[in-house]
Write an enzyme that holds these catalytic residues in place. Structure first.
Site, short mmCIF file in Angstrom:
data_model
loop_
_atom_site.label_atom_id
_atom_site.label_comp_id
_atom_site.label_asym_id
_atom_site.label_seq_id
_atom_site.Cartn_x
_atom_site.Cartn_y
_atom_site.Cartn_z
N TYR A 49 0.82 -1.22 0.00
CA TYR A 49 0.00 0.00 0.00
C TYR A 49 0.85 1.27 0.00
O TYR A 49 0.37 2.32 0.44
CB TYR A 49 -0.94 -0.01 1.20
CG TYR A 49 -2.18 -0.85 1.01
CD1 TYR A 49 -3.11 -0.55 0.00
CD2 TYR A 49 -2.47 -1.93 1.83
CE1 TYR A 49 -4.26 -1.31 -0.18
CE2 TYR A 49 -3.63 -2.69 1.67
CZ TYR A 49 -4.51 -2.37 0.65
OH TYR A 49 -5.66 -3.11 0.48
N PHE A 57 -5.26 7.40 6.83
CA PHE A 57 -5.71 6.06 7.22
C PHE A 57 -4.61 5.01 7.10
O PHE A 57 -4.86 3.83 7.39
CB PHE A 57 -6.94 5.65 6.39
CG PHE A 57 -6.72 5.62 4.88
CD1 PHE A 57 -6.11 4.54 4.26
CD2 PHE A 57 -7.14 6.68 4.09
CE1 PHE A 57 -5.92 4.51 2.89
CE2 PHE A 57 -6.96 6.67 2.71
CZ PHE A 57 -6.34 5.58 2.11
N ARG A 85 -13.33 -4.52 -10.40
CA ARG A 85 -13.75 -3.30 -9.69
C ARG A 85 -15.28 -3.20 -9.66
O ARG A 85 -15.86 -2.82 -8.65
CB ARG A 85 -13.15 -2.05 -10.37
CG ARG A 85 -11.63 -1.92 -10.28
CD ARG A 85 -11.07 -1.83 -8.88
NE ARG A 85 -11.57 -0.71 -8.12
CZ ARG A 85 -10.95 -0.21 -7.04
NH1 ARG A 85 -9.78 -0.71 -6.63
NH2 ARG A 85 -11.48 0.78 -6.37
N THR A 91 -15.42 1.62 -2.42
CA THR A 91 -14.56 1.39 -1.25
C THR A 91 -15.38 1.31 0.03
O THR A 91 -15.12 0.44 0.88
CB THR A 91 -13.54 2.55 -1.15
OG1 THR A 91 -12.87 2.69 -2.40
CG2 THR A 91 -12.53 2.28 -0.05
N ARG A 102 -18.48 -6.03 -1.67
CA ARG A 102 -18.37 -5.17 -0.49
C ARG A 102 -19.75 -4.90 0.12
O ARG A 102 -19.89 -4.87 1.34
CB ARG A 102 -17.64 -3.87 -0.85
CG ARG A 102 -16.12 -4.11 -0.97
CD ARG A 102 -15.40 -2.96 -1.60
NE ARG A 102 -13.94 -3.04 -1.42
CZ ARG A 102 -13.08 -2.27 -2.06
NH1 ARG A 102 -13.50 -1.35 -2.91
NH2 ARG A 102 -11.79 -2.41 -1.85
N GLU A 126 0.97 -6.03 -8.63
CA GLU A 126 0.37 -6.66 -7.45
C GLU A 126 0.35 -8.19 -7.57
O GLU A 126 0.52 -8.90 -6.57
CB GLU A 126 -1.03 -6.10 -7.23
CG GLU A 126 -0.97 -4.62 -6.83
CD GLU A 126 -2.34 -3.96 -6.70
OE1 GLU A 126 -3.38 -4.62 -6.97
OE2 GLU A 126 -2.38 -2.78 -6.31
#
Ligand code: UDP
Ligand code: MG
Length: 138
Positions: A49, A57, A85, A91, A102, A126
């Site tokens: 990250y 955060f 996505r 998010t 989510r 990634e």
């Protein structure tokens, strides 16, 4: 066909939702090309990250991501990055569309069940972060 990286995050492995999330992604048309389970070290989470290191955060995110096992998954589909996505949703689960991972499984904006790469370049980086080329099945 192209590839992207999902990570089932520690909130979802702890709540027992991992299998349901994998089934959800398979039903959405993704093929699993590689998968493992690990508890990330602080150094790994910070590196993964790194783009967010100056965000307020960041420290909380690193603590969360190292709090238990996660499951990185290399996924393949047509337009894999965009499709993942769409499948995971916004998010913040409160803003995620009905039927997204989510919306179905996330607890909060931080503890939001799943990661999805946001571009082809980041997907390559990634996937390489967790898997050797020889571990990607075809
Ligand atoms: N995050 C958070 N608070 C925020 C924004 C993000 O805790 O205000 C966490 C959340 O777990 C998110 C991750 O940091 O999934 C990476 O943030 P990003 O903006 O890249 O969201 P994503 O691409 O995962 O939707
Ligand atoms: Mg992101």
């Amino acid at each position: 066909m192209n590839q992207t990286l999902a990570i089932i995050k520690p909130d979802a492995t702890a709540s027992g939702a991992a299998g349901k999330i994998i089934a959800h992604l398979e039903s959405a048309g993704f093929r699993v090309r590689a998968l493992r389970m690990l508890t990330m070290s602080s150094a790994q989470a910070r590196s993964f990250y790194d783009v967010h290191r100056d965000r307020p955060f960041f420290e909380s995110l690193v603590a969360f991501m190292t709090s238990g096992p996660c499951i990185p998954i290399a996924l393949e589909a047509p337009d894999a990055v965009g499709e993942l996505r769409r499948a995971i949703g916004a998010t913040d689960p409160a803003e995620a569309a009905a039927g997204t991972v989510r919306r179905l499984y996330a607890e909060s904006k931080e503890r939001n069940a799943i990661h999805g790469s946001d571009s082809d370049d980041n997907a390559r980086r990634e996937i390489g972060f967790f898997f050797a080329e020889s571990e990607l099945l075809r």
